[in-house]
Design an enzyme around this catalytic site. Structure first.
Site, short mmCIF file in Angstrom:
data_model
loop_
_atom_site.label_atom_id
_atom_site.label_comp_id
_atom_site.label_asym_id
_atom_site.label_seq_id
_atom_site.Cartn_x
_atom_site.Cartn_y
_atom_site.Cartn_z
N GLY A 1 54.11 -7.42 12.74
CA GLY A 1 53.85 -8.07 11.34
C GLY A 1 55.04 -8.71 10.73
O GLY A 1 55.06 -9.59 9.93
N GLU B 1 59.97 -5.04 7.40
CA GLU B 1 58.84 -4.77 7.33
C GLU B 1 57.88 -5.90 6.67
O GLU B 1 58.31 -6.43 5.70
CB GLU B 1 58.14 -3.21 7.01
CG GLU B 1 57.76 -2.18 7.87
CD GLU B 1 56.40 -2.81 8.51
OE1 GLU B 1 56.16 -4.05 8.72
OE2 GLU B 1 55.82 -1.77 8.88
N ASP B 2 56.63 -6.08 7.18
CA ASP B 2 55.95 -6.91 6.24
C ASP B 2 55.32 -6.26 5.17
O ASP B 2 55.46 -7.01 4.11
CB ASP B 2 54.72 -7.49 7.26
CG ASP B 2 53.94 -6.35 8.02
OD1 ASP B 2 54.12 -5.20 7.72
OD2 ASP B 2 53.12 -6.52 8.64
N ASP C 1 51.84 -0.03 2.85
CA ASP C 1 50.62 0.14 2.01
C ASP C 1 50.55 1.63 1.56
O ASP C 1 51.12 1.88 0.52
CB ASP C 1 49.61 -0.12 2.90
CG ASP C 1 47.96 0.07 2.41
OD1 ASP C 1 47.91 0.52 1.15
OD2 ASP C 1 47.06 -0.15 3.35
N LYS D 1 52.27 -2.57 -1.62
CA LYS D 1 50.77 -2.18 -2.49
C LYS D 1 51.27 -1.08 -3.39
O LYS D 1 52.00 -0.08 -3.00
CB LYS D 1 49.72 -2.02 -1.49
CG LYS D 1 49.27 -3.37 -0.87
CD LYS D 1 48.14 -2.81 0.06
CE LYS D 1 47.76 -3.98 1.00
NZ LYS D 1 46.57 -3.84 1.77
N VAL E 1 45.32 -8.32 2.74
CA VAL E 1 46.06 -9.63 2.63
C VAL E 1 46.23 -10.11 3.86
O VAL E 1 46.67 -9.11 4.70
CB VAL E 1 47.31 -9.85 1.78
CG1 VAL E 1 46.75 -9.74 0.29
CG2 VAL E 1 48.22 -8.64 2.33
N ASP F 1 48.07 -9.65 9.87
CA ASP F 1 46.71 -10.17 10.55
C ASP F 1 45.68 -9.42 10.03
O ASP F 1 45.40 -8.17 9.61
CB ASP F 1 47.00 -9.96 12.21
CG ASP F 1 46.85 -8.47 12.44
OD1 ASP F 1 47.46 -7.47 11.90
OD2 ASP F 1 45.90 -7.94 13.38
N ARG G 1 48.06 -14.59 11.30
CA ARG G 1 49.44 -13.99 11.24
C ARG G 1 50.33 -15.50 11.07
O ARG G 1 51.22 -15.61 10.52
CB ARG G 1 50.05 -13.75 12.81
CG ARG G 1 49.50 -12.13 12.74
CD ARG G 1 50.31 -11.74 14.18
NE ARG G 1 49.51 -10.46 14.64
CZ ARG G 1 49.78 -9.15 14.22
NH1 ARG G 1 50.63 -8.94 13.26
NH2 ARG G 1 49.28 -8.08 14.89
P1 IMP Z 1 51.01 2.06 5.88
O1 IMP Z 1 51.39 2.97 6.87
O2 IMP Z 1 49.71 2.50 5.20
O3 IMP Z 1 52.05 1.68 4.75
O4 IMP Z 1 50.56 0.77 6.62
C1 IMP Z 1 51.33 0.13 7.59
C2 IMP Z 1 50.59 -0.93 8.17
O5 IMP Z 1 49.41 -1.30 8.05
C3 IMP Z 1 51.46 -2.28 8.02
O6 IMP Z 1 52.53 -2.32 8.53
C4 IMP Z 1 50.49 -3.28 8.36
O7 IMP Z 1 50.46 -3.65 9.69
C5 IMP Z 1 49.14 -2.81 8.04
N1 IMP Z 1 48.55 -3.18 6.78
C6 IMP Z 1 48.58 -2.49 5.63
N2 IMP Z 1 47.82 -3.30 4.66
C7 IMP Z 1 47.54 -4.34 5.22
C8 IMP Z 1 46.88 -5.67 4.48
O8 IMP Z 1 46.84 -5.96 3.42
N3 IMP Z 1 46.71 -6.60 5.66
C9 IMP Z 1 47.43 -6.49 6.92
N4 IMP Z 1 47.79 -5.61 7.35
C10 IMP Z 1 48.00 -4.19 6.40
MG MG Z 2 53.54 -3.72 10.03
#
Ligand code: IMP
Ligand code: MG
Length: 183
Positions: free
Chosen positions: A48, A103-104, A107, A135, A157, A163, A169
């Site tokens: 990402g 990082e992208d 969340d 987020k 998103v 993706d 992507r």
């Molecule tokens: P986290 O561990 O919940 O912070 O999520 C980490 C990963 O979930 C990110 O690095 C993304 O790869 C994926 N992710 C979270 N939200 C989204 C989104 O809205 N679109 C696409 N990928 C997401």
């Molecule tokens: Mg990621």
């Protein structure tokens, strides 16, 4: 790829290409200041963060090194579990290095919280985080994200590296995926 070629899959644009470039340039200035006179290693999280790394690193008017990790959060679909598996590890030892994780999106923050402590446990001198998107849920986990591109609403998103089932992507903006695509 731009909006015209993505058709009706995208419900709305959250961040435009111009906004992304402008914000990454601002963050680059900030990082240059913060790391003046220090070596810097950028660690990108595949896949990402590829676009963010490419544009952010090219905005930097200084030398940096880059390395990459691929991790996967166990758990299905669009939910993160916090249990992380390393799919591709770093190429080099990071003992004593000053690291910025690129990082992208943050969340829940579970993935990054795990990654940050993993890199710290390898003896990095410092580990900070740069993310293009964040987020609201990220506030629930105590992971300190130093550089944030944009705070966005809790919606799924895609684009600019992000993706849905490996697609989208290569959109050059961030958009909300139309609900009919996954429900
Ligand atoms: P986290 O561990 O919940 O912070 O999520 C980490 C990963 O979930 C990110 O690095 C993304 O790869 C994926 N992710 C979270 N939200 C989204 C989104 O809205 N679109 C696409 N990928 C997401
Ligand atoms: Mg990621």
């Amino acid at each position: 790829m731009n909006l015209n070629t993505s058709g009706t899959d995208i419900e709305s644009v959250v961040v435009t290409q111009d906004q992304i470039q402008a914000r990454l340039a601002e963050l680059a200035v900030q990082v240059e200041k913060d790391y003046a006179g220090r070596d810097l290693l950028l660690i990108g999280v595949l896949k990402g963060a590829v676009m963010t790394m490419a544009d952010f690193s090219r905005s930097l008017q200084r030398h940096v090194e880059m390395d990459w990790m691929a991790v996967s959060s166990y758990g299905s679909g669009t939910k993160s579990s916090g249990v992380v598996r390393i799919l591709k590890d770093l190429d080099r030892d990071i003992t004593g290095r000053e690291v910025v994780i690129v990082e992208d999106i943050v969340d829940t923050g579970l993935t990054l919280a795990w990654l940050k402590s993993n890199l710290e446990s390898r003896g990095a001198k410092s580990v900070e985080i740069l993310t293009l998107l964040r987020k609201p849920d990220a506030a629930k986990v105590s992971v300190d994200v130093k550089y944030v591109g944009f705070d966005i609403p809790t919606e799924f998103v895609v684009g600019y590296g992000l993706d849905f089932n490996e697609k989208y992507r290569n959109l050059d903006f961030i958009g909300v995926l139309a609900k009919h695509m996954y429900s």
